[in-house]
Scaffold this motif. Structure first.
Motif, mmCIF file in Angstrom:
data_model
loop_
_atom_site.group_PDB
_atom_site.id
_atom_site.type_symbol
_atom_site.label_atom_id
_atom_site.label_comp_id
_atom_site.label_asym_id
_atom_site.label_seq_id
_atom_site.Cartn_x
_atom_site.Cartn_y
_atom_site.Cartn_z
ATOM 1 N N ALA A 119 -3.015 5.575 -12.941
ATOM 2 C CA ALA A 119 -2.094 4.473 -13.201
ATOM 3 C C ALA A 119 -1.823 4.334 -14.692
ATOM 4 O O ALA A 119 -0.672 4.116 -15.109
ATOM 5 C CB ALA A 119 -2.664 3.176 -12.642
ATOM 6 N N TYR A 141 -1.667 -2.663 -8.584
ATOM 7 C CA TYR A 141 -2.037 -2.233 -7.234
ATOM 8 C C TYR A 141 -2.674 -0.850 -7.135
ATOM 9 O O TYR A 141 -3.443 -0.597 -6.209
ATOM 10 C CB TYR A 141 -0.810 -2.287 -6.323
ATOM 11 C CG TYR A 141 -0.329 -3.697 -6.089
ATOM 12 C CD1 TYR A 141 -1.010 -4.546 -5.228
ATOM 13 C CD2 TYR A 141 0.787 -4.189 -6.752
ATOM 14 C CE1 TYR A 141 -0.588 -5.856 -5.021
ATOM 15 C CE2 TYR A 141 1.226 -5.497 -6.562
ATOM 16 C CZ TYR A 141 0.532 -6.316 -5.694
ATOM 17 O OH TYR A 141 0.945 -7.604 -5.506
ATOM 18 N N ASP A 142 -2.356 0.065 -8.043
ATOM 19 C CA ASP A 142 -2.921 1.410 -7.940
ATOM 20 C C ASP A 142 -4.396 1.370 -8.324
ATOM 21 O O ASP A 142 -4.749 1.020 -9.460
ATOM 22 C CB ASP A 142 -2.145 2.361 -8.855
ATOM 23 C CG ASP A 142 -2.483 3.821 -8.597
ATOM 24 O OD1 ASP A 142 -3.485 4.089 -7.894
ATOM 25 O OD2 ASP A 142 -1.759 4.694 -9.097
ATOM 26 N N LYS A 143 -5.270 1.735 -7.385
ATOM 27 C CA LYS A 143 -6.705 1.678 -7.621
ATOM 28 C C LYS A 143 -7.232 2.914 -8.349
ATOM 29 O O LYS A 143 -8.393 2.944 -8.760
ATOM 30 C CB LYS A 143 -7.438 1.496 -6.287
ATOM 31 C CG LYS A 143 -7.114 0.164 -5.620
ATOM 32 C CD LYS A 143 -7.797 0.024 -4.272
ATOM 33 C CE LYS A 143 -7.421 -1.298 -3.612
ATOM 34 N NZ LYS A 143 -8.037 -1.457 -2.265
ATOM 35 N N ASN A 144 -6.401 3.923 -8.494
ATOM 36 C CA ASN A 144 -6.762 5.086 -9.306
ATOM 37 C C ASN A 144 -6.351 4.754 -10.745
ATOM 38 O O ASN A 144 -5.249 5.064 -11.190
ATOM 39 C CB ASN A 144 -6.031 6.330 -8.794
ATOM 40 C CG ASN A 144 -6.452 7.593 -9.519
ATOM 41 O OD1 ASN A 144 -6.859 7.559 -10.677
ATOM 42 N ND2 ASN A 144 -6.324 8.732 -8.838
ATOM 43 N N VAL A 178 2.265 2.176 -3.409
ATOM 44 C CA VAL A 178 1.330 2.985 -4.197
ATOM 45 C C VAL A 178 1.327 4.422 -3.691
ATOM 46 O O VAL A 178 1.412 5.377 -4.469
ATOM 47 C CB VAL A 178 -0.087 2.377 -4.134
ATOM 48 C CG1 VAL A 178 -1.090 3.295 -4.836
ATOM 49 C CG2 VAL A 178 -0.102 0.991 -4.768
ATOM 50 N N ARG A 179 1.259 4.576 -2.371
ATOM 51 C CA ARG A 179 1.222 5.908 -1.783
ATOM 52 C C ARG A 179 2.507 6.693 -2.090
ATOM 53 O O ARG A 179 2.471 7.906 -2.300
ATOM 54 C CB ARG A 179 1.024 5.792 -0.269
ATOM 55 C CG ARG A 179 0.774 7.113 0.439
ATOM 56 C CD ARG A 179 0.487 6.883 1.914
ATOM 57 N NE ARG A 179 -0.689 6.034 2.120
ATOM 58 C CZ ARG A 179 -0.650 4.809 2.602
ATOM 59 N NH1 ARG A 179 0.508 4.253 2.965
ATOM 60 N NH2 ARG A 179 -1.755 4.099 2.741
ATOM 61 N N GLN A 197 4.554 6.283 -4.707
ATOM 62 C CA GLN A 197 4.975 5.948 -6.070
ATOM 63 C C GLN A 197 5.885 7.004 -6.686
ATOM 64 O O GLN A 197 6.755 6.682 -7.503
ATOM 65 C CB GLN A 197 3.760 5.704 -6.962
ATOM 66 C CG GLN A 197 2.807 6.868 -7.081
ATOM 67 C CD GLN A 197 1.559 6.494 -7.871
ATOM 68 O OE1 GLN A 197 1.418 6.890 -9.012
ATOM 69 N NE2 GLN A 197 0.660 5.726 -7.252
ATOM 70 N N ASP A 239 0.835 -1.201 0.000
ATOM 71 C CA ASP A 239 0.000 0.000 0.000
ATOM 72 C C ASP A 239 0.868 1.249 0.000
ATOM 73 O O ASP A 239 0.533 2.257 -0.639
ATOM 74 C CB ASP A 239 -0.924 0.018 1.217
ATOM 75 C CG ASP A 239 -2.024 -1.036 1.130
ATOM 76 O OD1 ASP A 239 -2.328 -1.481 0.004
ATOM 77 O OD2 ASP A 239 -2.570 -1.419 2.188
ATOM 78 N N ILE A 268 3.202 -1.653 -9.498
ATOM 79 C CA ILE A 268 2.500 -0.595 -8.774
ATOM 80 C C ILE A 268 1.331 -0.085 -9.604
ATOM 81 O O ILE A 268 0.207 0.066 -9.112
ATOM 82 C CB ILE A 268 3.466 0.563 -8.438
ATOM 83 C CG1 ILE A 268 4.475 0.136 -7.379
ATOM 84 C CG2 ILE A 268 2.682 1.795 -7.965
ATOM 85 C CD1 ILE A 268 5.593 1.143 -7.160
ATOM 86 N N TYR A 269 1.564 0.154 -10.898
ATOM 87 C CA TYR A 269 0.545 0.753 -11.756
ATOM 88 C C TYR A 269 -0.365 -0.285 -12.405
ATOM 89 O O TYR A 269 -1.564 -0.062 -12.549
ATOM 90 C CB TYR A 269 1.212 1.612 -12.831
ATOM 91 C CG TYR A 269 2.045 2.714 -12.242
ATOM 92 C CD1 TYR A 269 1.441 3.794 -11.604
ATOM 93 C CD2 TYR A 269 3.439 2.672 -12.284
ATOM 94 C CE1 TYR A 269 2.193 4.800 -11.034
ATOM 95 C CE2 TYR A 269 4.200 3.669 -11.714
ATOM 96 C CZ TYR A 269 3.575 4.735 -11.087
ATOM 97 O OH TYR A 269 4.324 5.726 -10.525
#
Length: 341
Positions: free
Chosen positions: A282, A275-278, A225-226, A228, A222, A271-272
């Motif tokens: 991403a 895992y990145d939920k945006n 992602v935060r 990145q 997490d 990450i992109y």
């Protein structure tokens, strides 16, 4: 000269620092080691606790207080100040296995390899499990020439901060200067000094205890992602550094560093792509980064096609990242399992 400097970077770890320092301060080792505690602007009682140790062990423990600059800045300070022949980093929420640390220091007294490698454990606090990492195919006590070995002997692994003690002069000659106020700089530490390493030796000793489980740890997914932007800054630095020097390196050193970069690039794409939920962000980020990598170093770009999810994402122009990369990644994983059956 002290045989070993152990750098202990400190930032708000008052709950853990005594365990860390107590694991080092073995009576028969005090004359041989330097414990360099670099306080990175802590706001808790960490500096006061470290000062207690500096006063109790004035010939061994040195406390340096500095303004906050991040993990990289503490290591930069440590390399500048170190007096030991060898240099090793021990984060203040981690600790050493004291029993084998004594043997380790004794062996270092007669060592002259550029790099000394040992084993380590990840201590998972959330489930009380201990995970042991070793270099199974290396011979205990054998000195290797990095340019001569078959890198397959490492089984795809490489030497990380938790396993490595470099000669201090090697670190200085390499020109290592870690990024400040940036996470993930351990990857720089794994890459830059290796350009100066000619020989390494492996000790089959279980030394480092890596404490896993704190929510604020940067290696938490997490937090990847935060943070990145930190990871992107670091990986771009590595790509540009390697691109500039690769032609001057031996084939083995190029391959060794590319193993590290492939691993780190895989993390960055994950990450992109997973895992990145945006998803909109991403998609934009990974398109821009993928184009950057192609232009900056086509060889590394093509090497990453060994990762199936990267290869297929490129073929579809990352459109599934824009929809929902994690679900698509799961479908791919299921398809690979079914194909394997």
């Amino acid at each position: 000269m002290k045989v070993l400097t152990i750098l202990v970077p400190v930032y708000n770890t008052e709950k853990y620092i005594r365990r860390c320092l107590d694991s080092l301060l073995v009576p028969e080792m005090l004359e041989s080691i330097e414990v360099l505690v670099v306080n990175d602007g802590s706001k808790d009682r960490s500096p006061a606790i470290a000062q207690e140790y500096a006063e109790a062990f004035p010939e061994t423990v040195v406390l340096v207080n500095k303004e906050n600059g991040g993990h990289g800045s503490t290591i930069n300070t440590g390399i500048e100040r170190a007096k030991g022949k060898y240099f090793r980093v021990l984060d203040s929420d981690d600790w050493f296995n004291t029993a084998e640390f004594v043997e380790y220091v004794e062996r270092l007294k007669n060592e002259d390899a550029d790099l000394v490698v040992t084993d380590y454990r990840k201590e998972h606090t959330y489930n009380s499990e201990s995970e042991y990492f070793e270099y199974k195919d290396l011979e205990d006590g054998r000195c290797y020439r990095l340019d001569d070995i078959d890198l397959k002997i490492l089984n795809g692994e490489y030497f990380v901060m938790a396993t490595s003690a470099y000669k201090t002069e090697i670190l200085r000659k390499s020109g290592l200067k870690l990024l400040e106020n940036t996470f993930y700089v351990d990857m720089q530490y794994n890459v830059v000094p290796i350009t100066r390493v000619e020989t390494f030796v492996y000790y089959r000793l279980d030394i480092y205890r890596y404490f896993i489980g704190r929510k604020e740890q940067s290696m938490n997914m997490d937090n990847f992602v935060r943070n990145q932007e930190h990871h992107k800054k670091m990986i771009k630095w590595l790509i540009e550094y390697y691109t500039a020097i690769s032609s001057k390196l031996s084939p083995n050193k190029r391959e060794y560093i590319e193993i590290i970069l492939t691993y780190t690039l895989n993390t960055h794409y994950s990450i992109y792509c997973e895992y990145d939920k945006n998803h909109k962000r991403a998609y934009t980020e990974i398109i821009n980064f993928d184009n950057y990598l192609l232009k900056k170093n086509k060889h590394l770009y093509e090497r990453l096609n060994c990762m199936a999810y990267v290869r297929y994402n490129r073929k579809t122009k990352f459109k599934f990242v824009r929809i929902n990369g994690s679900k698509w990644y799961g479908v791919m994983a299921l398809a690979r399992r079914l194909k394997g059956n």
